[in-house]
Design a protein around this motif. Sequence first.
Motif, PDB file in Angstrom:
ATOM      1  N   ASN A 179       0.828  -1.211   0.000  1.00  0.00           N
ATOM      2  CA  ASN A 179       0.000   0.000   0.000  1.00  0.00           C
ATOM      3  C   ASN A 179       0.861   1.260   0.000  1.00  0.00           C
ATOM      4  O   ASN A 179       0.557   2.243  -0.683  1.00  0.00           O
ATOM      5  CB  ASN A 179      -0.928   0.002   1.212  1.00  0.00           C
ATOM      6  CG  ASN A 179      -2.072  -0.985   1.077  1.00  0.00           C
ATOM      7  OD1 ASN A 179      -2.314  -1.511  -0.005  1.00  0.00           O
ATOM      8  ND2 ASN A 179      -2.768  -1.238   2.179  1.00  0.00           N
ATOM      9  N   THR A 225       1.196   4.258   7.423  1.00  0.00           N
ATOM     10  CA  THR A 225       0.353   3.147   6.993  1.00  0.00           C
ATOM     11  C   THR A 225      -0.087   2.343   8.211  1.00  0.00           C
ATOM     12  O   THR A 225       0.693   2.119   9.140  1.00  0.00           O
ATOM     13  CB  THR A 225       1.090   2.225   6.010  1.00  0.00           C
ATOM     14  OG1 THR A 225       2.229   1.643   6.659  1.00  0.00           O
ATOM     15  CG2 THR A 225       1.566   3.000   4.789  1.00  0.00           C
ATOM     16  N   ASP A 264      -5.505  -1.178   6.431  1.00  0.00           N
ATOM     17  CA  ASP A 264      -6.030  -0.765   5.128  1.00  0.00           C
ATOM     18  C   ASP A 264      -5.836   0.724   4.856  1.00  0.00           C
ATOM     19  O   ASP A 264      -6.196   1.203   3.777  1.00  0.00           O
ATOM     20  CB  ASP A 264      -7.536  -1.075   5.038  1.00  0.00           C
ATOM     21  CG  ASP A 264      -7.826  -2.565   5.057  1.00  0.00           C
ATOM     22  OD1 ASP A 264      -6.931  -3.344   4.668  1.00  0.00           O
ATOM     23  OD2 ASP A 264      -8.941  -2.949   5.462  1.00  0.00           O
ATOM     24  N   ILE A 297      -7.682   1.320   1.430  1.00  0.00           N
ATOM     25  CA  ILE A 297      -7.429   0.427   0.304  1.00  0.00           C
ATOM     26  C   ILE A 297      -7.936  -0.963   0.666  1.00  0.00           C
ATOM     27  O   ILE A 297      -7.453  -1.582   1.620  1.00  0.00           O
ATOM     28  CB  ILE A 297      -5.930   0.379  -0.040  1.00  0.00           C
ATOM     29  CG1 ILE A 297      -5.422   1.797  -0.339  1.00  0.00           C
ATOM     30  CG2 ILE A 297      -5.674  -0.539  -1.229  1.00  0.00           C
ATOM     31  CD1 ILE A 297      -3.923   1.887  -0.518  1.00  0.00           C
TER      32      ILE A 297
END
Length: 224
Positions: free
Chosen positions: A152, A173, A176, A198
């Motif tokens: 990601n 991060t 998700d 995401i």
Amino acid sequence: MLCIDSSGILCLSIIKIMEQQSNKNRIAGFYKDVVKFRKSELINDYVREDYIQHSPMGKDGREGLFEMVEFLKTLPIPAEDAKSPIVNIIGEGDYVVVHLDLLFMGKRTVLMELFRLQDGMAAEHWDITDEQTDNEPIINVDGAVNTTGLSNRTFITHLYSQFKKVAIHHMITDGDYVAVHAELKADKPIALFDIFRIEDKQITAHDFVKQTVPDKMMHNNGMF
């Protein structure tokens, strides 16, 4: 702590997750005790003496926070069961991002804040405040799909590389979620904060704030 494998990698991963959650809990506690219930006497428990401020209207050190709480004391205290303005808390390592959506002085205001913690205490702070009068994001990548198998973090970094005048200052991060604190370089620079969700390799949610960097601030640290 018990390590399952001889390399200790799993053990270290568990420790990192616990530290990350602890930092998120510390910031959640700060909002509850200091911001919501105006307990200025607890600021020293949550914030380092050498606290570095990047918010344009805040002073360096604890002094600015004491002044903030004194102002908040002039406003009604939210009810114990009032809905929390915190939409999400995202954490990675020493960094914690807080996304808030609140009614302040009669106006809907969206605020994204970034804290750097040191030994469990807030050591540095950035924020961007947006009254959401312009709902068009600078970084518009809604629905983008990660077809490359990248992480990601790498996926979002690649998307940002398409915006040549945008410089990333922090990326956090957490599961998700990817939060990005960035700067649009222009004659009047704009501070940006974007939070992406995401799922199944696709961006399914995108929240953002943006704020023109003011010419004058209460400190000399800049917004970044």
